[in-house]
Design a protein around this motif. Structure first.
Motif, PDB file in Angstrom:
ATOM      1  N   SER A   1      45.262  55.064  42.601  1.00  0.00           N
ATOM      2  CA  SER A   1      45.217  53.755  43.701  1.00  0.00           C
ATOM      3  C   SER A   1      44.304  52.760  42.832  1.00  0.00           C
ATOM      4  CB  SER A   1      44.696  54.076  44.879  1.00  0.00           C
ATOM      5  OG  SER A   1      44.915  52.946  45.592  1.00  0.00           O
ATOM      6  N   SER A   2      45.180  51.424  42.429  1.00  0.00           N
ATOM      7  CA  SER A   2      44.404  50.366  41.690  1.00  0.00           C
ATOM      8  C   SER A   2      44.767  49.113  42.537  1.00  0.00           C
ATOM      9  CB  SER A   2      44.585  50.437  40.503  1.00  0.00           C
ATOM     10  OG  SER A   2      44.306  51.659  39.853  1.00  0.00           O
ATOM     11  N   TYR A   3      44.056  48.135  42.154  1.00  0.00           N
ATOM     12  CA  TYR A   3      44.476  46.785  42.702  1.00  0.00           C
ATOM     13  C   TYR A   3      44.602  45.843  41.409  1.00  0.00           C
ATOM     14  CZ  TYR A   3      43.129  48.599  47.121  1.00  0.00           C
ATOM     15  OH  TYR A   3      42.848  49.451  48.176  1.00  0.00           O
ATOM     16  N   ALA A   4      45.381  44.844  41.447  1.00  0.00           N
ATOM     17  CA  ALA A   4      45.415  43.672  40.468  1.00  0.00           C
ATOM     18  C   ALA A   4      45.281  42.314  41.625  1.00  0.00           C
ATOM     19  CB  ALA A   4      46.557  43.606  39.477  1.00  0.00           C
ATOM     20  N   VAL A   5      44.151  41.376  41.106  1.00  0.00           N
ATOM     21  CA  VAL A   5      44.154  40.268  41.940  1.00  0.00           C
ATOM     22  C   VAL A   5      44.407  39.002  41.037  1.00  0.00           C
ATOM     23  CG1 VAL A   5      42.511  38.874  43.481  1.00  0.00           C
ATOM     24  CG2 VAL A   5      42.420  41.627  43.352  1.00  0.00           C
ATOM     25  N   ARG A   6      45.041  38.103  41.451  1.00  0.00           N
ATOM     26  CA  ARG A   6      45.311  36.819  40.884  1.00  0.00           C
ATOM     27  C   ARG A   6      44.852  35.796  41.957  1.00  0.00           C
ATOM     28  NH1 ARG A   6      50.849  35.594  37.952  1.00  0.00           N
ATOM     29  NH2 ARG A   6      51.601  36.335  40.029  1.00  0.00           N
ATOM     30  N   VAL A   7      44.066  34.688  41.479  1.00  0.00           N
ATOM     31  CA  VAL A   7      43.435  33.622  42.158  1.00  0.00           C
ATOM     32  C   VAL A   7      43.814  32.389  41.676  1.00  0.00           C
ATOM     33  CG1 VAL A   7      41.834  34.938  43.380  1.00  0.00           C
ATOM     34  CG2 VAL A   7      41.406  33.443  41.440  1.00  0.00           C
ATOM     35  N   ILE A   8      44.328  31.255  42.450  1.00  0.00           N
ATOM     36  CA  ILE A   8      44.374  29.944  41.743  1.00  0.00           C
ATOM     37  C   ILE A   8      43.288  29.095  42.233  1.00  0.00           C
ATOM     38  CG2 ILE A   8      46.206  28.025  41.358  1.00  0.00           C
ATOM     39  CD1 ILE A   8      48.188  30.127  41.931  1.00  0.00           C
TER      40      ILE A   8
ATOM     41  N   GLY B   1      42.915  32.952  37.686  1.00  0.00           N
ATOM     42  CA  GLY B   1      41.985  34.095  37.190  1.00  0.00           C
ATOM     43  C   GLY B   1      42.713  35.363  37.725  1.00  0.00           C
ATOM     44  N   PHE B   2      42.574  36.380  36.877  1.00  0.00           N
ATOM     45  CA  PHE B   2      43.135  37.652  37.012  1.00  0.00           C
ATOM     46  C   PHE B   2      41.937  38.894  36.864  1.00  0.00           C
ATOM     47  CE2 PHE B   2      45.237  41.425  34.867  1.00  0.00           C
ATOM     48  CZ  PHE B   2      46.209  41.851  35.896  1.00  0.00           C
ATOM     49  N   SER B   3      42.240  39.881  37.530  1.00  0.00           N
ATOM     50  CA  SER B   3      41.338  40.942  37.287  1.00  0.00           C
ATOM     51  C   SER B   3      41.914  42.170  38.051  1.00  0.00           C
ATOM     52  CB  SER B   3      39.970  40.891  37.948  1.00  0.00           C
ATOM     53  OG  SER B   3      38.923  41.872  37.645  1.00  0.00           O
ATOM     54  N   ALA B   4      41.512  43.209  37.650  1.00  0.00           N
ATOM     55  CA  ALA B   4      42.393  44.695  38.130  1.00  0.00           C
ATOM     56  C   ALA B   4      41.180  45.692  38.216  1.00  0.00           C
ATOM     57  CB  ALA B   4      43.544  45.097  37.226  1.00  0.00           C
TER      58      ALA B   4
ATOM     59  N   ALA C   1      37.210  43.197  42.185  1.00  0.00           N
ATOM     60  CA  ALA C   1      38.591  42.401  41.414  1.00  0.00           C
ATOM     61  C   ALA C   1      38.788  41.029  41.718  1.00  0.00           C
ATOM     62  CB  ALA C   1      39.854  43.151  41.612  1.00  0.00           C
ATOM     63  N   MET C   2      38.466  40.608  43.123  1.00  0.00           N
ATOM     64  CA  MET C   2      38.501  39.441  43.782  1.00  0.00           C
ATOM     65  C   MET C   2      37.584  38.481  42.996  1.00  0.00           C
ATOM     66  SD  MET C   2      40.330  37.327  45.479  1.00  0.00           S
ATOM     67  CE  MET C   2      41.243  38.039  46.720  1.00  0.00           C
ATOM     68  N   GLU C   3      36.171  38.889  42.967  1.00  0.00           N
ATOM     69  CA  GLU C   3      35.142  38.096  42.511  1.00  0.00           C
ATOM     70  C   GLU C   3      35.027  38.069  41.099  1.00  0.00           C
ATOM     71  OE1 GLU C   3      32.774  36.508  44.267  1.00  0.00           O
ATOM     72  OE2 GLU C   3      34.043  37.385  46.094  1.00  0.00           O
ATOM     73  N   ASN C   4      35.815  38.790  40.420  1.00  0.00           N
ATOM     74  CA  ASN C   4      35.801  38.916  38.821  1.00  0.00           C
ATOM     75  C   ASN C   4      37.052  37.590  38.758  1.00  0.00           C
ATOM     76  OD1 ASN C   4      33.918  40.591  38.175  1.00  0.00           O
ATOM     77  ND2 ASN C   4      35.433  42.280  38.288  1.00  0.00           N
ATOM     78  N   ALA C   5      38.208  37.751  39.391  1.00  0.00           N
ATOM     79  CA  ALA C   5      39.286  36.883  39.213  1.00  0.00           C
ATOM     80  C   ALA C   5      38.754  35.288  39.479  1.00  0.00           C
ATOM     81  CB  ALA C   5      40.359  37.154  39.995  1.00  0.00           C
ATOM     82  N   LYS C   6      37.840  35.114  40.624  1.00  0.00           N
ATOM     83  CA  LYS C   6      37.290  33.952  40.726  1.00  0.00           C
ATOM     84  C   LYS C   6      36.264  33.344  39.476  1.00  0.00           C
ATOM     85  CE  LYS C   6      37.063  34.491  45.714  1.00  0.00           C
ATOM     86  NZ  LYS C   6      36.234  34.629  46.845  1.00  0.00           N
ATOM     87  N   LYS C   7      35.569  34.234  38.995  1.00  0.00           N
ATOM     88  CA  LYS C   7      34.848  33.723  37.841  1.00  0.00           C
ATOM     89  C   LYS C   7      35.783  33.483  36.551  1.00  0.00           C
ATOM     90  CE  LYS C   7      31.109  36.809  39.296  1.00  0.00           C
ATOM     91  NZ  LYS C   7      30.179  38.013  38.721  1.00  0.00           N
ATOM     92  N   ILE C   8      36.810  34.255  36.418  1.00  0.00           N
ATOM     93  CA  ILE C   8      37.724  34.143  35.181  1.00  0.00           C
ATOM     94  C   ILE C   8      38.380  32.615  35.413  1.00  0.00           C
ATOM     95  CG2 ILE C   8      39.605  34.891  34.003  1.00  0.00           C
ATOM     96  CD1 ILE C   8      38.669  37.816  34.649  1.00  0.00           C
ATOM     97  N   ALA C   9      38.783  32.448  36.880  1.00  0.00           N
ATOM     98  CA  ALA C   9      39.535  31.146  37.070  1.00  0.00           C
ATOM     99  C   ALA C   9      38.886  29.752  36.546  1.00  0.00           C
ATOM    100  CB  ALA C   9      39.884  31.034  38.513  1.00  0.00           C
ATOM    101  N   LYS C  10      37.486  30.000  36.403  1.00  0.00           N
ATOM    102  CA  LYS C  10      36.732  28.865  36.172  1.00  0.00           C
ATOM    103  C   LYS C  10      36.891  28.463  34.632  1.00  0.00           C
ATOM    104  CE  LYS C  10      33.354  29.566  39.591  1.00  0.00           C
ATOM    105  NZ  LYS C  10      31.676  30.068  40.071  1.00  0.00           N
TER     106      LYS C  10
END
Length: 391
Positions: A31-38, A44-47, A54-63
């Motif tokens: 069971s896995s997740y992939a998250v995208r934020v704008i 930002g994308f993280s899995a 994954a959500m926190e990493n996606a927020k960091k990557i979006a910057k």
């Protein structure tokens, strides 16, 4: 901030056979997740296995991201039948042992070099800040086998959305190819008509033509195709709504509803697209993920190849499969591949190479023969081509 959570659950049971022996039967569940934020238009994308991380990493990557997106889709799923077989969820080791016994009894003269039997359940859920809440459940079964006989070999495979695999029929076919190839002879160099079986059609087109029909590749100059480009006497339909199709789905991996579309009818009509490219190329519902760690990208669903004229296989080099199609150049369409399990004038052929360009070759279609068969995402009959260079 806008957000999207893609959740994927998989479970499967597989049997691995080597040298004719059942090496192991094993089960798996993930069971896995992939998250995208704008954030401010940047994606930002993280899995991973933990959705909060994954959500926190996606927020960091979006910057620091250069990827942009205006939002996420919110569409109703299409009605697609025949992609789920409940019996697969109850598959036991005893059932795979029975399939193995059937396999062994189906091969009489050749040896089984390797074989694989697998049954899988796949679940996907998408929720996003736009209000989308979608889920789907699918099943998939695969049997593949390679037989050897003296110095010959033969490969065959069968796939299904149900638990019922054509094990005996497929194993016998692989054995037949192995026995025939043990008596293979060389063929003189020259130009021949060739007939590609559905498996060979899939191998060649998936490494040449299909990438050229991707909206992403067209937008980045990685395809020479454009609307109106004459492809040849064939129609190509991308249809994720086919009942029981191996690549059918009610919605793609971004939550866009599945749509049937004609990519080419003698000439290129449109390109398959993900959500990002849909503003330029239109919405097609082809945003798919190679794996949970992969960002969604345009990919074909079931590709139905239709050809109007019939043709026989008389006098043509019949090619069951290729070696080396992954070396083809999808941008230029050039390829150089070795024929595996080919036959001509009633004799098996070995060592034959074909050279060419897929976009020129498609203009020399003579016709089709045999019934439609699905191999991975290709649904095609056998196809006869004129005047192909053989070395």
């Amino acid at each position: 901030m806008e957000w999207e959570i893609y959740e994927e659950r998989t479970q499967g049971i597989i049997a691995e056979i080597s040298g004719g022996k059942l090496k192991q039967i094993r089960s798996s569940a993930n069971s896995s997740y992939a998250v995208r934020v704008i954030i401010d238009g940047k994606v930002g994308f993280s899995a991973g296995n933990n959705v909060e991380k994954a959500m926190e990493n996606a927020k960091k990557i979006a910057k620091i991201s250069e990827e942009t997106l205006n939002g996420f889709p919110n569409e109703k799923p299409a009605n697609v039948c025949g992609i789920y077989d409940k019996s697969i969820e109850n598959t036991t080791t005893d059932f795979l042992k029975e399939e193995y016994e059937l396999l062994i009894s189906s091969v009489e003269k050749a040896k089984i070099a390797s074989a694989f039997i697998g049954h899988f359940v796949l679940e996907a859920k998408i929720t996003n800040s736009g209000g989308s809440e979608l889920s789907r459940k699918e099943t998939y079964s695969l049997f593949s086998i390679e037989c050897i006989y003296e110095n010959g070999s033969g490969f065959a495979q069968d796939e299904s959305r149900t638990r019922k695999l054509k094990i005996a029929e497929t194993a016998s076919y692989a054995e037949k190819l192995a026995i025939e190839s043990s008596k293979a002879v060389k063929i003189d160099s020259g130009n021949y008509d060739i007939v590609l079986t559905p498996y060979a059609v899939h191998q060649l087109l998936s490494n040449t033509l299909y990438p050229a029909l991707s909206a992403e590749n067209v937008s980045k100059g990685r395809s020479l195709l454009k609307k109106g480009y004459y492809l040849g006497e064939l129609k190509i339909i991308d249809d994720p709504t086919i009942e029981g199709g191996l690549e059918s789905y009610p919605f793609d991996d971004e939550g866009v509803s599945a749509r049937r579309k004609t990519l080419a009818d003698r000439e290129v009509l449109c390109f398959y697209s993900d959500w990002k490219n849909s503003k330029s190329f239109g919405i097609t519902g082809n945003g798919l993920r190679e794996s949970i760690e992969s960002y969604p990208a345009p990919a074909p669903s079931n590709l139905l190849i239709e050809i109007k004229d019939k043709a026989d296989i008389e006098g043509a080099l019949l090619i069951h499969s290729f070696i080396g199609t992954h070396t083809a150049n999808p941008l230029s369409g050039d390829f150089s591949v070795e024929c595996m399990n080919a036959e001509f004038d009633g004799k098996a052929i070995k060592g034959a190479m074909i050279y060419g360009n897929i976009f020129n070759m498609l203009k020399n279609i003579e016709g089709f023969s045999g019934d439609l068969k699905q191999v991975e995402n290709t649904i095609s009959p056998s196809i006869r081509f004129r005047n192909v260079k053989i070395v």
